[in-house]
Design a protein around this motif. Structure first.
Motif, PDB file in Angstrom:
ATOM      1  N   GLN A  35       0.842  -1.216   0.000  1.00 47.99           N
ATOM      2  CA  GLN A  35       0.000   0.000   0.000  1.00 47.99           C
ATOM      3  C   GLN A  35       0.869   1.254   0.000  1.00 47.99           C
ATOM      4  N   SER A  38       2.806   1.680  -3.345  1.00 46.35           N
ATOM      5  CA  SER A  38       1.905   2.069  -4.422  1.00 46.35           C
ATOM      6  C   SER A  38       1.517   3.558  -4.283  1.00 46.35           C
ATOM      7  N   PHE A  39       1.227   3.989  -3.043  1.00 45.73           N
ATOM      8  CA  PHE A  39       0.898   5.405  -2.820  1.00 45.73           C
ATOM      9  C   PHE A  39       2.092   6.297  -3.178  1.00 45.73           C
ATOM     10  N   ARG A  42       2.575   6.614  -6.916  1.00 39.60           N
ATOM     11  CA  ARG A  42       1.584   7.539  -7.504  1.00 39.60           C
ATOM     12  C   ARG A  42       1.945   8.976  -7.157  1.00 39.60           C
ATOM     13  N   SER A 203      -5.564   4.672   6.615  1.00 40.15           N
ATOM     14  CA  SER A 203      -5.618   4.859   5.152  1.00 40.15           C
ATOM     15  C   SER A 203      -6.196   6.207   4.746  1.00 40.15           C
ATOM     16  N   LYS A 217      -8.334  10.045   0.926  1.00 41.99           N
ATOM     17  CA  LYS A 217      -8.025   8.662   1.311  1.00 41.99           C
ATOM     18  C   LYS A 217      -6.807   8.217   0.517  1.00 41.99           C
ATOM     19  N   SER A 219      -6.682   6.129  -1.646  1.00 38.10           N
ATOM     20  CA  SER A 219      -7.078   5.889  -3.041  1.00 38.10           C
ATOM     21  C   SER A 219      -7.475   7.173  -3.782  1.00 38.10           C
ATOM     22  N   THR A 220      -7.538   8.298  -3.075  1.00 36.35           N
ATOM     23  CA  THR A 220      -7.932   9.565  -3.715  1.00 36.35           C
ATOM     24  C   THR A 220      -6.875   9.949  -4.758  1.00 36.35           C
TER      25      THR A 220
END
Ligand code: SF4
Length: 250
Positions: A35, A38-39, A42, A203, A217, A219-220
């Protein structure tokens, strides 16, 4: 000063210690390496990310944490780890020069062990010695409480630089708090304000490591996180959470 070049990540809240002055909620949330990587990958598309500060809980309770440091170092990211210094995984970190350790102490041995449990002062001091021998940059995170306040100037671990942390449970008087804030290097640094994009173990993304108002978040979309962050910073250039740090800084 706003810095998008730095991230603050709290991978978990649990810890191997149970300090008297701890304020974390000790939830069971844990961010996996996957996680986080990956963040970070990005995020790097939108910012010249140079450094990440990790905090907990105690990050060295996570078996895979040294591996995460090694992977992030390989990406050219400088790592800072805030740790209680009681779990020594130092030899697993391949590039000590690119991993700064901020080791927390509560003052002299009797005070430290009263807060953190008998034996922990010696354990943390040995950890610092080992880290210095391996060429890690090390600083002391000195927690200032009503008990450690008299040792503001005299507390010393191997002559290392100290960053002062004010007890968040409020044991200091307002005069003592003001003295520390005005005359000692505190965390977050005064020139930095409280601003930093913070990914917490729940998260959610916050605009500061001390606030409880999320701006997104994990995922934002990163563009949206950065926009929300900058909007908040421009509204309040000194601090994004007037409920906590601004009150202390006045
Ligand atoms: S070492 Fe830090 S996170 Fe762990 S219990 Fe103590 S204050 Fe809390």
């Amino acid at each position: 000063m706003v810095s998008l070049e730095n991230l603050y990540i709290s991978s978990l809240e649990t810890c191997n210690l149970h300090c008297r002055y701890c304020y974390t909620k000790k939830t069971k949330n844990v961010l996996t390496n996957q996680q986080i990587l990956s963040f970070v990958n990005r995020y790097r598309r939108y910012s010249n990310l140079k450094s990440i500060i990790f905090c907990g809980g105690e990050v060295f309770t996570l078996n895979s944490f040294p591996d995460l440091i090694n992977k992030l170092n390989k990406l050219g990211i400088f790592i800072t780890v805030i740790t209680n210094g009681t779990i020594d995984r130092l030899t697993e970190i391949k590039n000590p020069n690119n991993c700064q350790l901020l080791v927390s102490f509560d003052g002299p041995k009797n005070i430290h062990d009263h807060n953190r449990g008998v034996g922990n002062y010696d354990l943390s001091k040995s950890f610092v010695r080992h880290a210095l021998d391996l060429d890690f940059p090390v600083e002391i995170f000195f927690l200032i409480t009503k008990e450690s306040y008299p040792y503001l100037n005299s507390f010393n671990i191997f002559g290392l630089e100290k960053t002062y942390l004010i007890d968040r449970l409020g044991s200091l008087s307002s005069v003592q708090t003001q003295n520390v804030l005005k005359n000692y290097p505190t965390y977050p640094p005064k020139t930095f304000g409280c601003h930093q994009i913070s990914l917490q173990s729940d998260s959610l993304i916050y605009p500061c490591c001390e606030t409880n108002k999320p701006i997104g978040k994990i995922s934002t979309p990163i563009k949206k996180i950065i926009k929300n962050y900058l909007d908040l910073v421009h509204q309040n250039p000194l601090c994004v959470d007037p409920d906590f740090y601004c009150k202390l800084k006045k």
